[in-house]
Design an enzyme around this catalytic site. Structure first.
Site, short mmCIF file in Angstrom:
data_model
loop_
_atom_site.label_atom_id
_atom_site.label_comp_id
_atom_site.label_asym_id
_atom_site.label_seq_id
_atom_site.Cartn_x
_atom_site.Cartn_y
_atom_site.Cartn_z
N CYS A 238 95.18 21.48 24.57
CA CYS A 238 96.21 22.51 24.77
C CYS A 238 96.20 23.06 26.19
CB CYS A 238 96.04 23.64 23.76
SG CYS A 238 94.40 24.37 23.70
N HIS A 334 93.20 28.79 21.76
CA HIS A 334 94.40 28.02 22.05
C HIS A 334 95.04 28.52 23.34
CE1 HIS A 334 97.62 25.32 21.22
NE2 HIS A 334 98.52 26.26 20.95
N ASN A 355 104.45 27.17 23.28
CA ASN A 355 103.26 26.66 22.60
C ASN A 355 103.28 25.14 22.74
OD1 ASN A 355 101.28 25.82 20.84
ND2 ASN A 355 102.02 26.98 19.09
#
Length: 388
Positions: A238, A334, A355
């Site tokens: 991520c 994250h 995201n």
């Protein structure tokens, strides 16, 4: 970075749409049932708290317009469909309320998600939080005139049609937890037929509203060249996706890719060790420095004004989040990217976030540090790295 425990959610839908455009709620009410049918979501009950319904009706158009402007869409008219709920396999609601946003052709463009405030972690003083994103909107529009069920597990969201075949329609990059069973059974029809009521999610609940005034009055600020070039798959990268898209935007290039970023920082890892590795804040700062930037760590969420100034100066911001539901697993932590910010026509300040799991952007209340994401989890925005 870190990964999350898989959860299972069941949502049953019946789709049937007419091709006749919807003008407004009044004209819709005059369409006979045989001429006009709607997407229907099976729910245990259709009750929605008054505060939730009022919040959605009051603010949806402002939030939707901010995304329209970010996407450079033209002015349009929208209304809300009937709200629905999503259930876990034990038929308990996930706690959120979902309001589809309809365009004048009767298709769903966005989903408004209203969640109870997580008191322990949230910095917001309101009882509920509102977020808008594309989420499952495209999926819902793909199954017209079909009866389907939507399920979710660790791999994403599935549509199960009447022939009991499941198709993965939206991936969420989550791993099976080793402690769980290797196989997961898909519930039979009996599991969802107990949801006796149906929400007609494509039936307008009020007149269509033009966002002409809202569009003109809103202030939008975006990293000019931010684009979604790739999304995160079954890996722990991520931070790599976040940094590559921020640097692509601020350098106005397409040369950065998540895998190359991760390989640069972990050249000796192979196989699954490389696939599921994450990055520390120190590694993220170091990579930015190697690319001619001077990233700085801020041990909190950036304020609206900070986002506004940094974005105007073409400086990218990485969000560092800690999962509220569980601190174990691949995505306990994250990273996400700040795309920009907006001041809505009602004075509300929001931050636009990407995201890496998603193909679209989402809105986030600038005073709320808990971010709901597309797999149903929430992340507390505890730190920021700015200057990419």
């Amino acid at each position: 970075m870190k990964r999350n425990f898989p959860k299972l959610i069941a949502l049953s839908l019946i789709f049937s749409l007419s091709v006749t455009p919807i003008a407004n709620a009044e004209s819709n009410s005059n369409i006979k049932a045989k001429d006009k049918k709607h997407v229907q979501v099976n729910v245990e009950d259709k009750s929605v708290p008054t505060d939730v319904r009022n919040l959605a009706q009051k603010d949806y158009l402002s939030y939707v317009t901010s995304l329209d402007k970010i996407y450079n869409k033209e002015k349009a008219s929208y209304t809300l469909g009937e709200p629905f709920k999503i259930y876990k396999f034990n038929k308990k609601s996930d706690g959120n309320y979902y309001f589809p946003v309809l365009n004048t052709e009767g298709n769903i463009d966005y989903i408004v998600t209203i969640s109870p405030k997580i008191t322990k972690y949230s910095s917001s003083s309101s009882k509920y939080t509102i977020n808008v994103s594309p989420f499952l909107s495209k999926v819902l529009n793909q199954y017209k005139d079909q009866q389907i069920t939507i399920l979710t597990n660790s791999k994403g969201y599935y549509v199960v049609t009447q022939n009991h075949k499941a198709k993965l329609v939206l991936k969420t990059p989550r791993l099976e937890d080793k402690k769980l069973k290797k196989t997961e059974s898909i519930p039979t029809g009996n599991n969802v037929t107990q949801l006796k009521q149906k929400a007609s999610v494509t039936m307008p609940t009020s007149q269509f509203k033009s966002n002409n005034y809202t569009y003109n009055e809103q202030y939008i600020n975006k990293l000019e060249n931010f684009k979604i070039r790739e999304t995160q798959g079954n890996n722990g990268w991520c931070a790599g996706y976040t940094m590559s898209e921020l640097l692509n935007a601020t350098y106005n290039t397409n040369k950065y890719h998540a895998e190359a970023v991760m390989r640069f920082l972990h050249p000796n890892l192979q196989g699954q060790r490389f696939q599921f590795t994450g990055l520390t804040p120190r590694e993220m700062i170091y990579f930015g420095q190697t690319q001619g930037r001077s990233p700085q760590l801020l041990n909190r969420m950036t304020t609206y004004n900070e986002v506004d100034n940094l974005t105007k100066n073409n400086k990218g911001i990485a969000v560092l989040g800690s999962r509220v539901e569980s601190r174990n697993g691949m995505h306990a932590g994250h990273a996400m990217a700040v795309v920009g910010n907006a001041k809505l026509d009602n004075g509300q300040e929001v931050i636009i976030i990407w995201n890496p799991w998603d193909n679209g952007f989402m809105t986030q209340d600038a005073k709320n540090n808990v971010i709901p994401v597309s797999n149903g989890d929430h992340y507390r925005w505890y730190s920021s790295i700015y200057g990419y």
